[in-house]
Design an enzyme around this catalytic site. Structure first.
Site, PDB file in Angstrom:
ATOM      1  N   CYS A 109      66.843   6.999  18.776  1.00  0.00           N
ATOM      2  CA  CYS A 109      66.221   8.331  18.797  1.00  0.00           C
ATOM      3  C   CYS A 109      66.278   9.032  17.440  1.00  0.00           C
ATOM      4  CB  CYS A 109      66.857   9.195  19.876  1.00  0.00           C
ATOM      5  SG  CYS A 109      66.753   8.422  21.490  1.00  0.00           S
ATOM      6  N   HIS A 246      64.507  16.159  18.207  1.00  0.00           N
ATOM      7  CA  HIS A 246      64.337  15.107  19.209  1.00  0.00           C
ATOM      8  C   HIS A 246      64.344  15.732  20.602  1.00  0.00           C
ATOM      9  CE1 HIS A 246      64.677  11.574  21.525  1.00  0.00           C
ATOM     10  NE2 HIS A 246      65.950  11.727  21.811  1.00  0.00           N
ATOM     11  N   ASN A 276      61.676  12.099  27.031  1.00  0.00           N
ATOM     12  CA  ASN A 276      62.330  11.619  25.812  1.00  0.00           C
ATOM     13  C   ASN A 276      61.649  10.316  25.367  1.00  0.00           C
ATOM     14  OD1 ASN A 276      64.074  10.265  24.070  1.00  0.00           O
ATOM     15  ND2 ASN A 276      65.929  10.836  25.165  1.00  0.00           N
TER      16      ASN A 276
HETATM   17  O1  UT7 Z   1      67.736  10.339  23.448  1.00  0.00           O
HETATM   18  C1  UT7 Z   1      69.051   9.917  23.309  1.00  0.00           C
HETATM   19  C2  UT7 Z   1      69.978  11.014  23.506  1.00  0.00           C
HETATM   20  N1  UT7 Z   1      70.138  11.266  24.925  1.00  0.00           N
HETATM   21  C3  UT7 Z   1      70.538  12.467  25.310  1.00  0.00           C
HETATM   22  O2  UT7 Z   1      70.660  13.343  24.505  1.00  0.00           O
HETATM   23  C4  UT7 Z   1      70.886  12.681  26.758  1.00  0.00           C
HETATM   24  C5  UT7 Z   1      72.115  13.533  26.860  1.00  0.00           C
HETATM   25  N2  UT7 Z   1      72.541  13.782  28.215  1.00  0.00           N
HETATM   26  C6  UT7 Z   1      71.853  14.607  29.062  1.00  0.00           C
HETATM   27  O3  UT7 Z   1      70.813  15.125  28.708  1.00  0.00           O
HETATM   28  C7  UT7 Z   1      72.457  14.886  30.417  1.00  0.00           C
HETATM   29  O4  UT7 Z   1      73.787  14.417  30.442  1.00  0.00           O
HETATM   30  C8  UT7 Z   1      71.658  14.235  31.594  1.00  0.00           C
HETATM   31  C9  UT7 Z   1      70.324  14.959  31.777  1.00  0.00           C
HETATM   32  C10 UT7 Z   1      71.425  12.765  31.309  1.00  0.00           C
HETATM   33  C11 UT7 Z   1      72.453  14.373  32.903  1.00  0.00           C
HETATM   34  O5  UT7 Z   1      72.729  15.734  33.151  1.00  0.00           O
HETATM   35  P1  UT7 Z   1      74.218  16.201  33.519  1.00  0.00           P
HETATM   36  O6  UT7 Z   1      74.153  17.639  33.791  1.00  0.00           O
HETATM   37  O7  UT7 Z   1      75.125  15.733  32.411  1.00  0.00           O
HETATM   38  O8  UT7 Z   1      74.484  15.426  34.876  1.00  0.00           O
HETATM   39  P2  UT7 Z   1      75.608  14.340  35.205  1.00  0.00           P
HETATM   40  O9  UT7 Z   1      75.311  13.043  34.566  1.00  0.00           O
HETATM   41  O10 UT7 Z   1      76.969  14.946  34.984  1.00  0.00           O
HETATM   42  O11 UT7 Z   1      75.399  14.185  36.764  1.00  0.00           O
HETATM   43  C12 UT7 Z   1      75.596  15.279  37.686  1.00  0.00           C
HETATM   44  C13 UT7 Z   1      75.269  14.821  39.081  1.00  0.00           C
HETATM   45  C14 UT7 Z   1      75.935  13.503  39.479  1.00  0.00           C
HETATM   46  O12 UT7 Z   1      76.272  13.592  40.849  1.00  0.00           O
HETATM   47  P3  UT7 Z   1      77.794  13.957  41.300  1.00  0.00           P
HETATM   48  O13 UT7 Z   1      78.649  12.912  40.678  1.00  0.00           O
HETATM   49  O14 UT7 Z   1      78.046  15.339  40.738  1.00  0.00           O
HETATM   50  O15 UT7 Z   1      77.708  13.930  42.767  1.00  0.00           O
HETATM   51  C15 UT7 Z   1      74.845  12.486  39.312  1.00  0.00           C
HETATM   52  O16 UT7 Z   1      75.009  11.364  40.165  1.00  0.00           O
HETATM   53  O17 UT7 Z   1      73.849  14.590  39.196  1.00  0.00           O
HETATM   54  C16 UT7 Z   1      73.632  13.271  39.749  1.00  0.00           C
HETATM   55  N3  UT7 Z   1      72.375  12.778  39.181  1.00  0.00           N
HETATM   56  C17 UT7 Z   1      71.186  13.018  39.742  1.00  0.00           C
HETATM   57  N4  UT7 Z   1      70.831  13.701  40.845  1.00  0.00           N
HETATM   58  C18 UT7 Z   1      69.524  13.791  41.125  1.00  0.00           C
HETATM   59  C19 UT7 Z   1      72.195  12.038  38.051  1.00  0.00           C
HETATM   60  N5  UT7 Z   1      70.874  11.811  37.865  1.00  0.00           N
HETATM   61  C20 UT7 Z   1      70.237  12.407  38.897  1.00  0.00           C
HETATM   62  C21 UT7 Z   1      68.891  12.525  39.251  1.00  0.00           C
HETATM   63  N6  UT7 Z   1      68.567  13.232  40.369  1.00  0.00           N
HETATM   64  N7  UT7 Z   1      67.879  11.995  38.510  1.00  0.00           N
END
Ligand code: UT7
Length: 319
Positions: A109, A246, A276
């Site tokens: 990225c 990005h 992304n």
């Molecule tokens: O381009 C390269 C650089 N990449 C980035 O910059 C990405 C950086 N990271 C992020 O943008 C965020 O961490 C994400 C958008 C990927 C995830 O958001 P988050 O607020 O960090 O969520 P999380 O991974 O902590 O997950 C929270 C909850 C989990 O459930 P539990 O464990 O709380 O029950 C996940 O299983 O959300 C769940 N979850 C989803 N639920 C519905 C994860 N993906 C999904 C989904 N739909 N698509």
């Protein structure tokens, strides 16, 4: 180095959050509130090469530069159609840019920022005058479409710029890498499997991401990288007219804007429509805002990328 033309290309097919919620256990509400993404373009007829070639043609047209005038083509991608020949060489062939030296770089990225830095270093030798810098991806090929934690985030597309050594508008540029934290965002290539060594698995793997770890890295590192590039340029954040970062997550952009004490109005976005697109996201967004007339001559523009590696890069330009 000065950017004298921009171009982009997006696949025709648009996939909405609603469509994804039929594939995996997710919802439009979750995706929008956690990321800001509403829909993304996914290549069905297009390839990384066809998208890159179209973006390149558009950039050359807007620069008024013929393909034969190009001395250099640097393509940033992690999803070229072939391992060899490289994307840059495939684009060179399509354009008929016979004189150009063409090669790819992989910095995920941050790839476009690294490619721009590489082109700048080549131009600074005095041997090269005009370069095409590309960021192009079809991430849909390396995404596990059953993994809701990644498949809702990414899209496909290509962006390009033409740069010249005849003018100078680059005020500051920094890049960095932290390989020790790299496994937070990874995708295994095909494994060694030959008569001398049996691979544990011959199946190609998909992108795996520790989302929260990458999120924290981005929020911490990007403002610092931008501040370093601004210090090199001898200007302060308040003097910047536009930030083009990005497009990974709207919450990351908001956190960067808060840390830099800059209003969100200065941050362009297209992640709502594109998701992304790794190396392609910065040049696609740049092309969209340039074509919409949102950047004026003399404006101070910051570009920044961050992601797998882990890597990051930022630069300051006077448009
Ligand atoms: O381009 C390269 C650089 N990449 C980035 O910059 C990405 C950086 N990271 C992020 O943008 C965020 O961490 C994400 C958008 C990927 C995830 O958001 P988050 O607020 O960090 O969520 P999380 O991974 O902590 O997950 C929270 C909850 C989990 O459930 P539990 O464990 O709380 O029950 C996940 O299983 O959300 C769940 N979850 C989803 N639920 C519905 C994860 N993906 C999904 C989904 N739909 N698509």
């Amino acid at each position: 180095m000065k950017i004298i033309g921009t171009g982009s290309s997006l696949p025709k097919k648009i996939v909405t959050n609603e469509a994804l919620s039929e594939l995996v256990d997710t919802s439009d509400e979750w995706i929008r509130t956690r990321t800001g993404i509403r829909e993304r373009h996914i290549a069905t007829e297009e390839t990384t090469t066809s998208l890159a070639a179209e973006a390149a043609e558009n950039a050359l047209k807007s620069a008024g530069v013929a393909p034969e005038e190009l001395d250099l083509i640097v393509a940033a991608t992690v999803t070229s159609d072939r391992i060899i020949p490289m994307l840059s060489c495939e684009v060179q062939a399509r354009l008929g840019a016979k004189k150009a030296v063409a090669f790819d770089i992989g910095a995920a990225c941050s790839g476009f920022l690294f490619a721009l830095g590489t082109a700048n270093a080549y131009l600074n030798t005095g041997k090269y005058q005009k370069a095409l810098v590309l960021g192009a991806e079809t991430l849909s090929k390396i995404i596990d479409w059953t993994d809701r934690s990644t498949c809702v985030l990414f899209g496909d597309g290509a962006g390009a710029v033409v740069v010249t050594s005849e003018e100078d508008s680059l005020l500051g540029m920094v890049q960095g890498s932290d390989g020790a934290s790299g496994m937070a965002l990874n995708c295994v290539n095909r494994m060694t499997d030959n008569p001398f060594h049996k691979a544990e698995s011959t199946t190609f793997s998909y992108v795996h991401m520790d989302g929260p770890a990458v999120y924290k890295f981005a929020v911490r590192t990007v403002p610092k990288a931008i501040q370093e590039a601004l210090a090199e340029a001898g200007i302060v954040a308040d003097e910047v007219d536009h930030y083009i970062l990005h497009q990974a997550n709207l919450r990351i952009l908001e956190a960067v804007s808060a840390r830099l004490k800059q209003p969100m109005e200065k941050f362009f976005t297209n992640l709502e429509r594109c998701g992304n697109i790794s190396a392609a996201s910065v040049p696609i967004l740049l092309d969209e805002v340039v074509r919409a007339g949102k950047i004026q001559k003399g404006d101070i523009v910051v570009l920044a990328g961050f992601g797998a590696g882990l890597t990051w890069g930022a630069c300051v330009l006077r448009w």
